[in-house]
Enzyme design. Structure first.
Site, PDB file in Angstrom:
ATOM      1  NE  ARG A   1       7.934  -3.281   5.423  1.00 18.96           N
ATOM      2  CZ  ARG A   1       6.675  -3.571   5.703  1.00 18.96           C
ATOM      3  NH1 ARG A   1       5.568  -2.740   4.727  1.00 18.96           N
ATOM      4  NH2 ARG A   1       6.032  -3.211   6.833  1.00 18.96           N
TER       5      ARG A   1
ATOM      6  CE  LYS B   1      -2.106  -1.204   3.772  1.00 17.07           C
ATOM      7  NZ  LYS B   1      -1.256  -1.821   4.494  1.00 17.07           N
TER       8      LYS B   1
ATOM      9  NE  ARG C   1       3.057  -4.765  11.753  1.00 16.42           N
ATOM     10  CZ  ARG C   1       2.910  -4.073  10.735  1.00 16.42           C
ATOM     11  NH1 ARG C   1       4.971  -5.505  10.630  1.00 16.42           N
ATOM     12  NH2 ARG C   1       3.238  -3.675   9.429  1.00 16.42           N
TER      13      ARG C   1
ATOM     14  NE  ARG D   1       6.971  -0.347  10.141  1.00 16.08           N
ATOM     15  CZ  ARG D   1       6.826  -0.708   9.467  1.00 16.08           C
ATOM     16  NH1 ARG D   1       6.720  -0.124   8.552  1.00 16.08           N
ATOM     17  NH2 ARG D   1       5.543  -1.152  10.166  1.00 16.08           N
TER      18      ARG D   1
HETATM   19  P1  AMP Z   1       1.913   0.204   9.669  1.00 15.78           P
HETATM   20  O1  AMP Z   1       3.065   1.414   9.005  1.00 15.78           O
HETATM   21  O2  AMP Z   1       1.135   0.914   8.721  1.00 15.78           O
HETATM   22  O3  AMP Z   1       2.001  -0.756   9.472  1.00 15.78           O
HETATM   23  O4  AMP Z   1       1.503   0.733  10.862  1.00 15.78           O
HETATM   24  C1  AMP Z   1       2.504   0.581  11.933  1.00 15.78           C
HETATM   25  C2  AMP Z   1       1.397   0.269  13.036  1.00 15.78           C
HETATM   26  O5  AMP Z   1       1.350   1.645  13.461  1.00 15.78           O
HETATM   27  C3  AMP Z   1       0.426   0.039  13.640  1.00 15.78           C
HETATM   28  O6  AMP Z   1       1.066  -2.000  13.723  1.00 15.78           O
HETATM   29  C4  AMP Z   1      -0.142  -0.039  14.216  1.00 15.78           C
HETATM   30  O7  AMP Z   1       0.399  -0.434  15.855  1.00 15.78           O
HETATM   31  C5  AMP Z   1      -0.343   1.727  14.439  1.00 15.78           C
HETATM   32  N1  AMP Z   1      -1.486   2.757  13.213  1.00 15.78           N
HETATM   33  C6  AMP Z   1      -1.292   2.627  11.986  1.00 15.78           C
HETATM   34  N2  AMP Z   1      -2.477   2.818  11.525  1.00 15.78           N
HETATM   35  C7  AMP Z   1      -3.014   2.320  12.743  1.00 15.78           C
HETATM   36  C8  AMP Z   1      -4.328   3.215  12.352  1.00 15.78           C
HETATM   37  N3  AMP Z   1      -5.390   3.416  11.416  1.00 15.78           N
HETATM   38  N4  AMP Z   1      -5.323   2.986  13.984  1.00 15.78           N
HETATM   39  C9  AMP Z   1      -4.583   1.866  14.610  1.00 15.78           C
HETATM   40  N5  AMP Z   1      -2.968   1.455  14.772  1.00 15.78           N
HETATM   41  C10 AMP Z   1      -2.474   2.490  14.071  1.00 15.78           C
END
Ligand code: AMP
Length: 221
Positions: free
Chosen positions: A135, A23, A178, A167
């Site tokens: 990654r 994404k 996740r 990460r």
């Molecule tokens: P991402 O980079 O989108 O995979 O997000 C990394 C982490 O940030 C996720 O595993 C959540 O802990 C937190 N996070 C990101 N976006 C959200 C959201 N919309 N709602 C709740 N937690 C979020």
């Protein structure tokens, strides 16, 4: 709620899909193409953690476990971001909404004008684990993959020379959590939008250029 014709001068596009679906890569490309900001709640939260803001301090341990940051915190952060002037002509949203409550908050904020497109990028779970475990990111957020997109500078970022690392929430145990969180809390959001209008499905398996092509096809259809 979803306006399939859209407004030619405004783009409000949502990208849904599991972690590791690509994404972020596709959102950046769409943002460049349409001249609107790429708004990624994960990136915003990681910046808040790095800057040790109140929000960042509250989110850090939750993110490290791969759980979701509470809705009220993320909703406030996102609504404030999309009210900024640069988001007036639209935005590409990546990583939000992740729960029904977030989807409802977004639709009441946008009102009858709604969204122009909701795109679901679908990738099977074994491929997700392969992608995420390979990654590598730099502290500024530039993203590579050990086999799919290696840095020309080895363990260092091509853009800013910083050292690349896995990460912390890309470690295998956290990725499994996740994915479980995605299945239980975020998959229902796809139904939320399917009921509200249409969700454009794109197969996210393959080369990023091919997937960009598929996204443009579904947007033009
Ligand atoms: P991402 O980079 O989108 O995979 O997000 C990394 C982490 O940030 C996720 O595993 C959540 O802990 C937190 N996070 C990101 N976006 C959200 C959201 N919309 N709602 C709740 N937690 C979020």
């Amino acid at each position: 709620m979803i306006d399939p014709l859209g407004n030619a001068s405004r783009r409000r596009i949502l990208l849904l899909g599991p972690p590791g679906a690509g994404k972020g890569t596709q959102a950046k490309r769409l943002a460049r193409k349409f001249g609107v900001p790429h708004i990624a709640t994960g990136d915003m939260l990681r910046s808040a953690v790095a800057a040790k803001t109140d929000l960042g301090n509250r989110a850090a341990s939750i993110m490290a476990r791969g759980d979701l940051v509470p809705d009220d915190l993320v909703i406030d952060m996102l609504l404030e971001r999309i009210s900024n002037a640069d988001a007036a002509p639209g935005f590409i949203l990546d990583g939000f909404p992740r729960t029904d409550a977030q989807a409802e908050a977004l639709s009441s904020e946008l009102g009858s004008e709604g969204l122009d497109a909701v795109i679901f990028v679908d990738v099977a779970e074994d491929e997700i684990v392969r992608r995420i475990s390979g990654r590598r990111t730099c502290p500024a957020g530039h993203v590579y993959h050990v086999t799919d997109k290696p840095s020309r500078d080895g363990d260092y970022c091509e853009v800013d020379g910083n050292e690349l690392a896995l990460r912390p929430d890309d470690a295998e145990g956290v990725v499994r959590n996740r994915l479980a969180v995605y299945r239980s809390q975020t998959e229902p959001v796809i139904d939320f939008y399917a009921k509200a209008g249409s969700v454009l499905h794109v197969n996210g398996l393959g080369d990023p250029n091919e997937i960009s092509g598929l996204i443009h096809e579904v947007l033009a259809a």
